[in-house]
Write a protein that holds these residues in place. Structure first.
Motif, PDB file in Angstrom:
ATOM      1  N   GLN A 307       0.831  -1.210   0.000  1.00 20.07           N
ATOM      2  CA  GLN A 307       0.000   0.000   0.000  1.00 20.07           C
ATOM      3  C   GLN A 307       0.865   1.259   0.000  1.00 20.07           C
ATOM      4  OE1 GLN A 307      -3.026   0.182   3.010  1.00 20.07           O
ATOM      5  NE2 GLN A 307      -3.313   2.387   2.787  1.00 20.07           N
ATOM      6  N   VAL A 308       1.900   1.263   0.849  1.00 20.91           N
ATOM      7  CA  VAL A 308       2.784   2.433   0.906  1.00 20.91           C
ATOM      8  C   VAL A 308       3.486   2.638  -0.433  1.00 20.91           C
ATOM      9  CG1 VAL A 308       4.812   3.412   2.024  1.00 20.91           C
ATOM     10  CG2 VAL A 308       3.090   2.227   3.398  1.00 20.91           C
ATOM     11  N   GLY A 309       3.956   1.532  -1.028  1.00 19.04           N
ATOM     12  CA  GLY A 309       4.640   1.629  -2.318  1.00 19.04           C
ATOM     13  C   GLY A 309       3.740   2.190  -3.402  1.00 19.04           C
ATOM     14  N   ARG A 310       2.508   1.740  -3.451  1.00 19.83           N
ATOM     15  CA  ARG A 310       1.577   2.231  -4.472  1.00 19.83           C
ATOM     16  C   ARG A 310       1.245   3.703  -4.241  1.00 19.83           C
ATOM     17  NH1 ARG A 310      -0.562  -1.736  -7.669  1.00 19.83           N
ATOM     18  NH2 ARG A 310      -0.309  -3.897  -6.942  1.00 19.83           N
ATOM     19  N   ASP A 311       1.145   4.108  -2.959  1.00 22.37           N
ATOM     20  CA  ASP A 311       0.894   5.513  -2.659  1.00 22.37           C
ATOM     21  C   ASP A 311       2.020   6.404  -3.177  1.00 22.37           C
ATOM     22  OD1 ASP A 311      -1.465   4.816  -1.446  1.00 22.37           O
ATOM     23  OD2 ASP A 311      -0.685   4.894   0.606  1.00 22.37           O
ATOM     24  N   LEU A 312       3.237   5.811  -3.244  1.00 22.03           N
ATOM     25  CA  LEU A 312       4.392   6.567  -3.738  1.00 22.03           C
ATOM     26  C   LEU A 312       4.533   6.469  -5.257  1.00 22.03           C
ATOM     27  CD1 LEU A 312       7.012   5.578  -1.013  1.00 22.03           C
ATOM     28  CD2 LEU A 312       5.918   7.806  -1.295  1.00 22.03           C
ATOM     29  N   GLY A 313       3.633   5.745  -5.899  1.00 24.16           N
ATOM     30  CA  GLY A 313       3.690   5.618  -7.350  1.00 24.16           C
ATOM     31  C   GLY A 313       4.521   4.457  -7.838  1.00 24.16           C
ATOM     32  N   LEU A 314       4.928   3.556  -6.923  1.00 21.61           N
ATOM     33  CA  LEU A 314       5.712   2.390  -7.303  1.00 21.61           C
ATOM     34  C   LEU A 314       4.790   1.245  -7.712  1.00 21.61           C
ATOM     35  CD1 LEU A 314       8.269   2.409  -4.340  1.00 21.61           C
ATOM     36  CD2 LEU A 314       8.655   3.270  -6.666  1.00 21.61           C
ATOM     37  N   LEU A 315       5.364   0.267  -8.368  1.00 23.22           N
ATOM     38  CA  LEU A 315       4.615  -0.955  -8.638  1.00 23.22           C
ATOM     39  C   LEU A 315       4.331  -1.673  -7.332  1.00 23.22           C
ATOM     40  CD1 LEU A 315       6.561  -2.424 -11.716  1.00 23.22           C
ATOM     41  CD2 LEU A 315       4.342  -1.281 -11.747  1.00 23.22           C
ATOM     42  N   GLY A 316       3.257  -2.472  -7.319  1.00 24.86           N
ATOM     43  CA  GLY A 316       3.002  -3.306  -6.164  1.00 24.86           C
ATOM     44  C   GLY A 316       4.100  -4.330  -5.999  1.00 24.86           C
ATOM     45  N   TYR A 317       4.202  -4.904  -4.804  1.00 20.39           N
ATOM     46  CA  TYR A 317       5.299  -5.826  -4.515  1.00 20.39           C
ATOM     47  C   TYR A 317       5.355  -6.980  -5.514  1.00 20.39           C
ATOM     48  CZ  TYR A 317       7.919  -9.572  -2.316  1.00 20.39           C
ATOM     49  OH  TYR A 317       8.783 -10.596  -2.084  1.00 20.39           O
ATOM     50  N   GLN A 318       4.261  -7.737  -5.631  1.00 18.37           N
ATOM     51  CA  GLN A 318       4.270  -8.925  -6.487  1.00 18.37           C
ATOM     52  C   GLN A 318       4.424  -8.561  -7.952  1.00 18.37           C
ATOM     53  OE1 GLN A 318       4.229 -12.165  -5.196  1.00 18.37           O
ATOM     54  NE2 GLN A 318       4.927 -12.528  -7.281  1.00 18.37           N
ATOM     55  N   GLU A 319       3.781  -7.466  -8.353  1.00 20.02           N
ATOM     56  CA  GLU A 319       3.895  -7.007  -9.738  1.00 20.02           C
ATOM     57  C   GLU A 319       5.341  -6.662 -10.068  1.00 20.02           C
ATOM     58  OE1 GLU A 319       1.837  -3.662 -12.691  1.00 20.02           O
ATOM     59  OE2 GLU A 319       1.410  -3.668 -10.531  1.00 20.02           O
ATOM     60  N   GLY A 320       6.037  -6.046  -9.119  1.00 18.82           N
ATOM     61  CA  GLY A 320       7.434  -5.702  -9.336  1.00 18.82           C
ATOM     62  C   GLY A 320       8.327  -6.921  -9.420  1.00 18.82           C
TER      63      GLY A 320
END
Length: 349
Positions: A307-320
């Motif tokens: 959730q924090v990563g997506r809020d920062l505009g990053l890919l989700g964990y598994q997607e990455g």
């Protein structure tokens, strides 16, 4: 055997020198070998030739050539192929393992149903009546809320400290007797539980096989292709339980809660069992409030970091992970998020 492995390249290499008649006949001989799961009966060559539909002199000659080329004649007249014997031995070993797993699973389900029945009885004695389809995680939450102690073999109402005298339904000492699970054919609330699709298997109490038993039970909630390296999974489960990081019941309850997510897209994005444990994925509870991710504990679970990563505009964990975005573990992902946070703070300042 209903089927057997046929490796095209290996077969072509081994039979490249054969005629088309011999190649076709050799496949028929292999089919007969695996169907019977035993060497070919060759004491009477004419009978074997008839069974393989070899009628012309050319076909009988091809049969005799193949017996000498790929088979070894045993003392009893049968013809053995060592490659076939290895495949049959592996097949039988796998059958034995599957039978044992099925037997263990049935036993665990019997124990689990009996234990659930004890939990229902204890809660109902307090006037709490959960629905028959209530999940184990929710039952355990009710037990904690209402003072019901759940053990590996049953459940009982925990007496309140300082309670004076006996109470209705209590013994002379004021302590409600423990409601223990029975292994009989019928338990008090079995009828209301028997229609559940999957019941979390109950881990046994103590013993060197606890890790293996719980690891096997966890596999019920993972796609088949994610049930790899079971020995390492069992060892890690045992270590986690022994050091007090998590209990077997918590692992099973979490895995059951996440089983639908694991099955999405045919299990393509489901982590392997070993990775699920190493990254503490049991903390990714389906009912966890999203607000939890904004707290300092976001680093401890994939859901929080995701959730924090997506809020920062990053890919989700598994997607990455699937797209090789620069992280392979939860720790890597957390560090990427922290670097992104640091960059933004510097930009603001």
């Amino acid at each position: 055997m209903n089927h057997y492995p046929h490796h095209i390249g290996d077969f072509n290499t081994a039979t490249r020198h054969l005629t088309r008649l011999e190649r076709g006949l050799f496949r028929d001989m292999l089919d007969m070998y695996f169907d019977k799961e035993q060497p070919l009966e060759g004491a009477d060559i004419s009978l074997l030739a008839r069974r393989l539909l070899c009628h012309t002199p050319e076909e009988v000659a091809a049969l005799q050539f193949l017996l000498g080329e790929f088979f070894e004649r045993l003392d009893d007249g049968r013809y053995q192929n060592l490659d076939c014997e290895r495949v049959i031995a592996l097949y039988r070993a796998q059958q034995d393992v599957q039978q044992q797993v099925k037997s263990n699973e049935n036993e665990r389900q019997v124990r689990s149903r009996a234990r659930r029945s004890a939990i229902f009885a204890a809660l109902q004695s307090l006037g709490v009546h959960p629905e028959g389809m209530t999940k184990m995680a929710d039952l355990l939450a009710l037990c904690r809320q209402h003072g019901v102690t759940v053990t590996e073999t049953g459940a009982h109402v925990t007496p309140k400290e300082g309670a004076a005298g006996g109470s209705a339904g209590s013994g002379a000492d004021g302590v409600t007797p423990a409601v223990t699970a029975r292994h009989g054919d019928v338990t008090g609330n079995q009828n209301q539980n028997q229609n559940q699709n999957q019941i979390p298997p109950n881990p046994p109490a103590g013993g060197d096989g606890v890790g293996l038993a719980i690891a096997s039970a966890l596999g019920v909630f993972f796609p088949v292709q994610r049930r790899q390296r079971i020995a390492e999974v069992a060892e890690l489960v045992g270590d986690l339980i022994q050091c007090g990081t998590v209990t077997g019941e918590e692992l099973l309850a979490a895995a059951e809660q996440q089983k639908d997510k694991h099955a999405e897209h045919d299990g393509k994005y489901c982590p392997g069992m070993l990775r699920w444990l190493r990254e503490k994925r049991w903390l990714d509870s389906a009912g966890q409030p999203q607000a939890e991710a904004s707290k300092g504990s976001w680093r401890e679970s994939v859901a929080g970091a995701d959730q924090v990563g997506r809020d920062l505009g990053l890919l989700g964990y598994q997607e990455g992970v699937d797209n090789c975005a620069g992280w392979r573990t939860l720790g890597d992902y957390v560090r990427v998020i922290e670097r992104e946070m640091a960059k933004r703070e510097q930009g603001v300042n």
